[in-house]
Write a protein that holds these residues in place. Structure first.
Motif, mmCIF file in Angstrom:
data_model
loop_
_atom_site.group_PDB
_atom_site.id
_atom_site.type_symbol
_atom_site.label_atom_id
_atom_site.label_comp_id
_atom_site.label_asym_id
_atom_site.label_seq_id
_atom_site.Cartn_x
_atom_site.Cartn_y
_atom_site.Cartn_z
ATOM 1 N N LYS A 45 0.829 -1.213 0.000
ATOM 2 C CA LYS A 45 0.000 0.000 0.000
ATOM 3 C C LYS A 45 0.864 1.264 0.000
ATOM 4 O O LYS A 45 0.510 2.267 -0.601
ATOM 5 C CB LYS A 45 -0.926 0.006 1.222
ATOM 6 N N LEU A 46 1.992 1.203 0.705
ATOM 7 C CA LEU A 46 2.880 2.374 0.767
ATOM 8 C C LEU A 46 3.619 2.584 -0.550
ATOM 9 O O LEU A 46 3.845 3.718 -0.973
ATOM 10 C CB LEU A 46 3.883 2.203 1.911
ATOM 11 N N LEU A 47 3.994 1.485 -1.202
ATOM 12 C CA LEU A 47 4.720 1.590 -2.463
ATOM 13 C C LEU A 47 3.808 2.004 -3.615
ATOM 14 O O LEU A 47 4.237 2.670 -4.560
ATOM 15 C CB LEU A 47 5.405 0.258 -2.785
ATOM 16 N N VAL A 48 2.543 1.574 -3.522
ATOM 17 C CA VAL A 48 1.547 1.943 -4.549
ATOM 18 C C VAL A 48 0.363 2.594 -3.833
ATOM 19 O O VAL A 48 -0.649 1.950 -3.578
ATOM 20 C CB VAL A 48 1.094 0.715 -5.363
ATOM 21 N N PRO A 49 0.483 3.848 -3.448
ATOM 22 C CA PRO A 49 -0.593 4.491 -2.689
ATOM 23 C C PRO A 49 -1.818 4.748 -3.558
ATOM 24 O O PRO A 49 -1.732 4.972 -4.764
ATOM 25 C CB PRO A 49 0.049 5.814 -2.232
#
Length: 470
Positions: free
Chosen positions: A135-139
């Motif tokens: 989720k953090l890498l692909v917000p």
């Protein structure tokens, strides 16, 4: 709760890898350790009747007293705490409270128990951490918060009425489109294959520097802790860090593990672990016994003994995690007893240390073995340190014998500090190599007997110089 199933002979064999000589002391602590395992195999009624046989180790400094106890705790992965008897004072005087040693032991037990519980939930915690990383890498775009400030305030009051900690609605719900979903699936595969370990990612975590204000020492001695209460009233400060994916996974896994474990079970198991397998090593116990010279401080010394007595005998100590019973904790006392003797302790305390072990002075042969035999002997440590500068150091057996002779002579002519004398001599011996090593072009250096004589032999013969330098 873990307990060692090693036999006394196996325990001594492990101790032999790190400590030279002192066979009687090793045998005594090994038997004491095995007796704890034997006790846990008995019925509950019999367990309550059997108390540990506390040890009193007597011997000069630097002969291995503390090292034996420290290695012993590592062998069984038991809660272990080392305290200095001299830091405690009689109740009413300014100084440490004797019950703090038990509270420190419980804190150590909680760390061990937390590590064990983290292992049990590690798979699930790492799974959650990886999901969060994706989720953090692909917000994705967050949904707008349609609540106004008044609604947020009302929600906070409602949470307070229910006894919950007030939180604001951050509306973390995301709008995940098909494009975002596909990218996340692709990123998850790359994460699984280890292709993104060095990529940078921004994560939000609790501020490690935000510690609750220190509390009253008096409250601490009563087993009352206000830190948790204050932490509940004050919102946790969050910080943002940009770290590699590999480090971010560790941080997120630790946070997920903390949420997965049951705190009530953690504290209960830790207390049981401390009560049944805890080891408290009381160093410098001879310093609280009155010596030949009588002065006003003797009253306080005896007072400390009387304060320690109920802890060693067995009593209830209040901690912030609950009441702890010291009946079955193992206490190991240690002291040089150079100016006094064990019989100078109050009789009640003497009786609580029924096993007496005398550690012998180290001889030249012992020093030779200390320099060569242990798994991480002093010579091996220095060879490894200097090796980082691409210099290979070799000690001849004659050089090691000469170092042992000098250590024995200096200990005899000045104060006897045991094996610690070897640290001083080796540091002086290798001073030039340690200083010039990074600039040297030579690859191999052999430490010979002549080199030892040139560097420290002359210092050892000069008694005045050796008192200050060696």
């Amino acid at each position: 709760m873990t307990e060692s199933t090693q036999t006394p002979r196996e325990i001594v064999e492990v101790l032999d890898q790190y400590i030279v000589g002192q066979d009687e002391a090793k045998k005594a602590v090994a038997v004491a350790l095995r007796n704890r395992y034997r006790r846990m195999q008995l019925s509950k009624d019999m367990q309550d009747e059997i108390s540990p046989k506390n040890l009193l180790m007597i011997g000069p400094t630097g002969v291995g007293k503390t090292e034996i106890a420290r290695r012993l705790a590592k062998i069984v992965n038991a809660p272990f705490v080392k305290v200095e008897a001299t830091k405690f004072t009689e109740v009413g005087y300014v100084g440490g409270d004797v019950e703090s040693m038990v509270r420190d032991l419980v804190e150590n037990a909680i760390q061990l128990e937390r590590a064990d519980q983290y292992k049990q939930v590690h798979v699930e915690a790492e799974k959650r951490a990886n999901n969060e990383l994706v989720k953090l890498l692909v917000p994705a775009k967050k949904k707008e918060n349609r609540q106004n400030d008044m609604q947020n305030l009302m929600n906070m009051f409602t949470q307070l009425q229910k006894g919950q900690a007030p939180t604001t609605d951050d509306s973390d719900k995301e709008e995940v489109t098909d494009d975002i979903r596909e990218k996340r699936m692709s990123t998850a595969e790359k994460l699984k294959d280890g292709l993104l370990e060095n990529d940078q990612v921004e994560i939000e975590m609790d501020d490690p520097s935000q510690q609750p204000a220190g509390q009253s020492t008096m409250l601490n001695q009563m087993g009352i802790d206000l830190n948790d209460t204050l932490a509940g009233l004050m919102p946790k400060k969050k910080i943002k860090r940009t770290v590699p994916v590999s480090e971010a996974r560790e941080i997120l896994t630790r946070q997920a593990s903390e949420n997965l474990i049951n705190k009530a079970d953690l504290y209960h198991n830790a207390i049981v672990r401390a009560e049944n397998t805890g080891i408290i090593f009381i160093d410098e116990i001879d310093k609280i016994a009155p010596g030949k010279s009588q002065n006003s401080g003797e009253v306080s010394r005896e007072g400390v003994q009387r304060d320690i007595l109920p802890i060693v005998e067995g009593s209830q100590v209040n901690t912030k995690y609950g009441s702890v019973n010291t009946d079955h904790m193992l206490f190991i006392g240690s002291g040089a007893f150079a100016e006094n003797k064990p019989s100078d302790l109050i009789p009640e305390l003497q009786g609580r240390f029924p096993i007496r072990v005398e550690l012998k002075d180290l001889t030249k042969d012992d020093f030779v073995r200390i320099l060569t035999e242990p798994t991480n002997s002093l010579t091996k440590q220095y060879i490894a340190l200097i090796g980082t500068d691409n210099i290979k150091v070799t000690f001849t057996i004659e050089a090691i014998n000469r170092i042992a002779e000098i250590a024995t002579e200096v200990n005899h002519n000045t104060d006897n500090i045991g094996a610690r004398r070897l640290h001083t001599i080796l540091e002086k011996l290798l001073e030039d190599i340690l200083y010039e090593g990074p600039d040297m072009q030579m690859g191999d250096i052999t430490i010979t007997e002549k080199y030892v004589d040139d560097k420290v032999g002359k210092l050892a013969k000069n008694k005045d110089l050796s008192r200050y330098i060696l």
